[in-house]
Design a protein around this motif. Structure first.
Motif, short mmCIF file in Angstrom:
data_model
loop_
_atom_site.label_atom_id
_atom_site.label_comp_id
_atom_site.label_asym_id
_atom_site.label_seq_id
_atom_site.Cartn_x
_atom_site.Cartn_y
_atom_site.Cartn_z
N VAL A 120 0.68 -1.24 -0.01
CA VAL A 120 0.04 0.02 0.12
C VAL A 120 0.92 1.27 0.02
O VAL A 120 1.80 1.26 0.76
N GLU A 121 0.66 2.09 -0.80
CA GLU A 121 1.45 3.21 -1.23
C GLU A 121 1.23 4.19 0.20
O GLU A 121 0.33 4.33 0.62
N LEU A 122 2.47 4.87 0.58
CA LEU A 122 2.57 5.65 1.74
C LEU A 122 2.86 7.14 1.19
O LEU A 122 3.64 7.27 0.35
N THR A 123 2.33 8.24 1.61
CA THR A 123 2.63 9.37 1.38
C THR A 123 3.14 10.19 2.50
O THR A 123 3.53 11.28 2.46
N ASN A 124 3.23 9.48 3.64
CA ASN A 124 3.78 10.21 5.16
C ASN A 124 4.30 9.17 5.94
O ASN A 124 3.58 8.15 6.22
N LEU A 125 5.44 9.32 6.20
CA LEU A 125 6.29 8.49 7.17
C LEU A 125 6.15 8.88 8.55
O LEU A 125 6.69 8.27 9.30
N GLY A 126 5.69 10.13 8.83
CA GLY A 126 5.64 10.61 10.13
C GLY A 126 6.89 11.21 10.55
O GLY A 126 7.61 11.79 9.89
N ASP A 127 7.31 10.54 11.75
CA ASP A 127 8.41 10.98 12.34
C ASP A 127 9.63 10.11 12.03
O ASP A 127 10.88 10.37 12.27
N ARG A 128 9.39 9.15 11.29
CA ARG A 128 10.61 8.12 10.74
C ARG A 128 11.21 8.56 9.29
O ARG A 128 11.05 9.44 8.60
N VAL A 129 12.55 8.18 9.67
CA VAL A 129 13.48 8.46 8.54
C VAL A 129 14.00 7.14 7.94
O VAL A 129 14.64 6.60 8.86
N LEU A 130 13.98 7.03 6.52
CA LEU A 130 14.56 5.69 6.13
C LEU A 130 16.03 5.93 5.72
O LEU A 130 16.35 7.03 5.10
#
Length: 203
Positions: A120-130
């Protein structure tokens, strides 16, 4: 090449994955070995070395990368574009040398829906950094890193280093802007990379 342990022996994973499409990345998630192919089709290796479907394909990009983030499994789909790096030598015959590299054109991030077996495509990772490094991928909380905002992917992208020698060859993709920029455009992130950490592959 990836090997897995079976008792006292190791089995070459390529022998298990007898499929048409090559697998581009593997990771361990919830105690299971997970592999994704170039189409995004994702499988898990069972105790008997059988393959269980984890998620159907998501066609689109050129490279698929698996990342565990805060208890969820994410997929980064990287679209690539060719870039040319040429230098002219005025000594001898004045040969024009050209080196072709691939640079990221855009990234799309997906979250695994285990029940529906789909990405499922995400448009927001919130506080996360990949973070996508040399043969590794992980995620961290932006607040733990002292960054003002998360919702981004920091990854190796040598194109900036080629055009600007002062660059480390690291890019930042912001999901809210759908834009890729060099690390130097983000002073809050730059301090994390000097001296360069080992996972960047520049040490």
């Amino acid at each position: 090449m990836v090997h897995i342990a079976t008792g006292s022996e190791f089995v070459l994973i390529a022998c298990v994955f007898k499929v048409a499409k090559p697998y581009t990345d593997v990771c361990v998630f919830n105690g299971r070995l997970i592999a994704v192919d170039s189409t995004g089709r994702t499988v898990a290796v069972g105790p008997d070395l059988g393959l269980d479907l984890v998620a159907e394909a998501v066609f689109g990009g050129d490279t698929k990368i698996l990342v565990e983030s805060d208890g969820e499994l994410l997929l980064v789909d990287k679209y690539l574009k060719p870039c040319m790096n040429g230098t002219v030598s005025f000594e001898g015959q004045g040969v024009y040398e050209v080196r072709m590299i691939e640079s990221a054109a855009r990234l799309v991030v997906f979250r695994l829906d285990e029940k529906e077996k789909k990405w499922v495509e995400l448009t927001n990772l919130g506080d996360r950094v990949l973070f996508l490094g040399e043969e590794c991928a992980f995620s961290l909380s932006a607040s733990d890193l002292g960054m003002e905002n998360g919702n981004c992917v920091i990854f190796i992208d040598h194109v900036h280093h080629i055009y600007r020698s002062t660059e480390l060859g690291i890019s930042v993709f912001c999901l809210d802007k759908c834009q890729i920029s060099p690390l130097s455009d983000f002073p809050c992130c730059s301090k994390l990379f000097w001296p360069p950490p080992q996972w960047v592959g520049l040490c």
